[in-house]
Design a protein around this motif. Structure first.
Motif, short mmCIF file in Angstrom:
data_model
loop_
_atom_site.label_atom_id
_atom_site.label_comp_id
_atom_site.label_asym_id
_atom_site.label_seq_id
_atom_site.Cartn_x
_atom_site.Cartn_y
_atom_site.Cartn_z
N ASP A 1 0.84 -1.20 0.00
CA ASP A 1 0.00 0.00 0.00
C ASP A 1 0.87 1.24 0.00
O ASP A 1 1.66 1.46 0.92
N SER A 2 0.71 2.06 -1.04
CA SER A 2 1.41 3.34 -1.09
C SER A 2 0.47 4.52 -0.96
O SER A 2 0.88 5.66 -1.08
N PRO B 1 -6.80 4.74 4.88
CA PRO B 1 -7.18 3.64 5.78
C PRO B 1 -8.13 2.62 5.16
O PRO B 1 -7.94 1.41 5.37
N ALA B 2 -9.13 3.06 4.41
CA ALA B 2 -10.08 2.11 3.82
C ALA B 2 -9.39 1.22 2.80
O ALA B 2 -9.68 0.02 2.70
N MET B 3 -8.46 1.79 2.04
CA MET B 3 -7.72 1.00 1.05
C MET B 3 -6.78 0.01 1.74
O MET B 3 -6.62 -1.13 1.30
N ILE B 4 -6.17 0.45 2.82
CA ILE B 4 -5.28 -0.44 3.58
C ILE B 4 -6.06 -1.64 4.12
O ILE B 4 -5.60 -2.79 4.01
N VAL C 1 3.77 1.25 3.16
CA VAL C 1 4.74 2.32 2.92
C VAL C 1 4.06 3.68 2.78
O VAL C 1 4.70 4.72 2.97
N GLY C 2 2.77 3.70 2.44
CA GLY C 2 2.04 4.96 2.34
C GLY C 2 1.83 5.55 3.72
O GLY C 2 1.54 4.83 4.69
N VAL C 3 1.96 6.87 3.82
CA VAL C 3 1.82 7.56 5.11
C VAL C 3 0.35 7.87 5.36
O VAL C 3 -0.26 8.66 4.62
N ALA C 4 -0.21 7.27 6.38
CA ALA C 4 -1.61 7.52 6.75
C ALA C 4 -1.68 8.71 7.70
O ALA C 4 -0.67 9.12 8.29
N PRO C 5 -2.85 9.31 7.88
CA PRO C 5 -3.00 10.38 8.87
C PRO C 5 -2.53 9.92 10.24
O PRO C 5 -2.65 8.75 10.60
N ALA C 6 -1.97 10.84 11.02
CA ALA C 6 -1.36 10.50 12.30
C ALA C 6 -2.33 9.81 13.26
O ALA C 6 -1.91 8.98 14.09
N THR C 7 -3.61 10.11 13.15
CA THR C 7 -4.58 9.52 14.08
C THR C 7 -5.28 8.27 13.52
O THR C 7 -6.14 7.69 14.18
N GLU D 1 -8.38 -1.65 12.08
CA GLU D 1 -9.05 -2.68 12.87
C GLU D 1 -8.88 -4.03 12.20
O GLU D 1 -9.22 -4.19 11.02
N ILE D 2 -8.36 -4.99 12.92
CA ILE D 2 -8.09 -6.31 12.37
C ILE D 2 -8.87 -7.36 13.16
O ILE D 2 -8.77 -7.41 14.40
N PRO D 3 -9.63 -8.24 12.48
CA PRO D 3 -10.29 -9.35 13.19
C PRO D 3 -9.23 -10.35 13.63
O PRO D 3 -8.64 -11.05 12.80
N ILE D 4 -8.96 -10.44 14.90
CA ILE D 4 -7.79 -11.15 15.42
C ILE D 4 -7.81 -12.63 15.06
O ILE D 4 -6.80 -13.17 14.57
N PHE D 5 -8.92 -13.31 15.27
CA PHE D 5 -8.95 -14.75 15.00
C PHE D 5 -8.75 -15.03 13.52
O PHE D 5 -7.95 -15.90 13.14
N GLU D 6 -9.46 -14.29 12.68
CA GLU D 6 -9.32 -14.47 11.23
C GLU D 6 -7.88 -14.21 10.77
O GLU D 6 -7.32 -14.94 9.96
#
Length: 384
Positions: A278-279, A283-286, A302-308, A312-317
């Motif tokens: 991801d360049s 966030p939605a694309m990431i 590698v793309g710089v996202a906004p600082a804030t 969100e990652i589904p941990i089990f999946e």
């Protein structure tokens, strides 16, 4: 001894008209610094990011930006050993060279990367007063990425210097190679060095600016079996195909990003990618990049996202799929060895740098900025 120079000085965010070309006078050189006659400097979105805010981390006005410089050494400090006057050099970021990451050949992840490259910390990082008003107390900060290369003459940290004596024969070559020190090494290095791609890999590159197209060329160099370029602009997608993409996907008319995952699955026989880069920093694309990455695949950020921004990652999946989410800075390369290799690839016709670079006279820096922001130019380079 002080030296006069022309420089593009940021007095505030670029979008507010805070940048202007002016004459300044540089302070005397320090022991571990070099004075470099700049031939050219690439313009990167990072320059606009850090000189595009009213306040916050690393923001300091007035300041000279620029971190993709090239030129000839004019003078060296008493402790400099990497170059001598007259040597052609390319400039990159500055690592501390002492921390664990630097000592194990990961200088892009130097523990002091941010304070060294972004912050203005002491008087050692001040450049000078305006030549037009030598009696004023106004100081102009430099040493952005150890170089502040948006100037005709710049004081540079020795750690930022890549000596290319014997590899570069002319000013024209130096100008062409100037972007290698950041965006180009970031994209190609992330694929070659960080992800360690090979012919078995199915690669998707999200965003086809200078970094993304460099990643396309890096994947081609590694012989990756499938190379998918993703962008919203047909011109970038066509260029990606010419530079090595086996497939391209246009997201401009997609009503939902899950359509992107569906398209990638079609191309990869339902498997998804083994490497996604991801360049975009969006966030939605990431998040969708994580979805389209297959089992045991890697998502390279590698793309710089906004600082804030958060992800969100589904941990089990995520655990069951065995995926990896990796942050990569500057391609995770050692510039002093990787940049000469990039130059050799360009000279051998294996890396088409000239297809993404466009030269502008330094006086036309505003046009160069405008063309970069509109997408008309992939990688603008200003020539002094």
């Amino acid at each position: 001894m002080t030296s006069p120079t022309r420089a593009i000085v940021a007095y505030g965010p670029y979008q507010d008209g805070g940048w202007k070309m002016q004459d300044i006078t540089l302070r005397p050189l320090g022991d571990n610094e070099l004075l470099v006659d700049m031939v050219a400097s690439g313009i990167c979105h990072t320059d606009l990011h850090f000189a595009g805010m009213d306040s916050g981390y690393g923001v300091c006005y007035p300041r000279i930006m620029g971190h993709e410089g090239s030129g000839y050494v004019r003078e060296v400090g008493s402790k400099v050993t990497s170059a001598k006057p007259g040597d052609p050099v390319l400039l990159s970021f500055s690592p501390c060279k002492a921390c664990e990451q630097c000592r194990t050949d990961h200088p892009g992840h130097c523990v002091d990367f941010n304070p060294i490259n972004f912050e203005v910390r002491t008087d050692d990082y001040l450049v000078a007063r305006e030549a037009s008003s030598p009696s004023t107390d106004l100081t102009i900060h430099g040493k952005f990425f150890g170089q502040s290369s948006l100037a005709s003459l710049s004081i540079v940290n020795e750690a930022s210097v890549v000596n290319v004596s014997g590899l570069v024969q002319s000013r024209e070559e130096l100008a062409l190679y100037s972007p290698l020190g950041c965006g180009i090494q970031t994209g190609s290095g992330a694929i070659i060095q960080a992800a360690k791609a090979d012919k078995s890999d199915r690669v998707a590159i999200l965003g086809l600016g200078g970094v993304g197209l460099s990643a396309i060329m890096g994947a081609k160099l590694q012989g990756c079996s499938t190379i998918i370029g993703v962008d919203r602009f047909d011109s970038r997608l066509e260029l990606a195909k010419e530079l090595g993409a086996t497939h391209v996907i246009n997201t401009a008319n997609m009503t939902s990003l899950d359509q992107l995952t569906s398209e990638v699955r079609k191309v990869t026989n339902g498997l998804g990618t083994t490497i996604t880069l991801d360049s975009t920093g969006v966030p939605a694309m990431i998040r969708e990049g994580l979805n389209l990455t297959g089992f045991k695949g890697k998502l390279i950020q590698v793309g710089v996202a906004p600082a804030t921004a958060t992800l969100e990652i589904p941990i089990f999946e995520f655990m069951v799929a065995g995926k990896q989410y990796m942050g990569v800075v500057q391609g995770d390369v050692q510039p002093q060895t990787y940049i000469p290799q990039l130059i050799r690839w360009v000279q051998e016709g294996k890396f088409s740098l000239d297809r993404i670079v466009k030269m502008y006279p330094a006086a036309d820096f505003e046009l160069a900025m405008k063309d970069m922001q509109s997408g008309a130019t992939v990688k603008p380079v200003i020539v002094w």
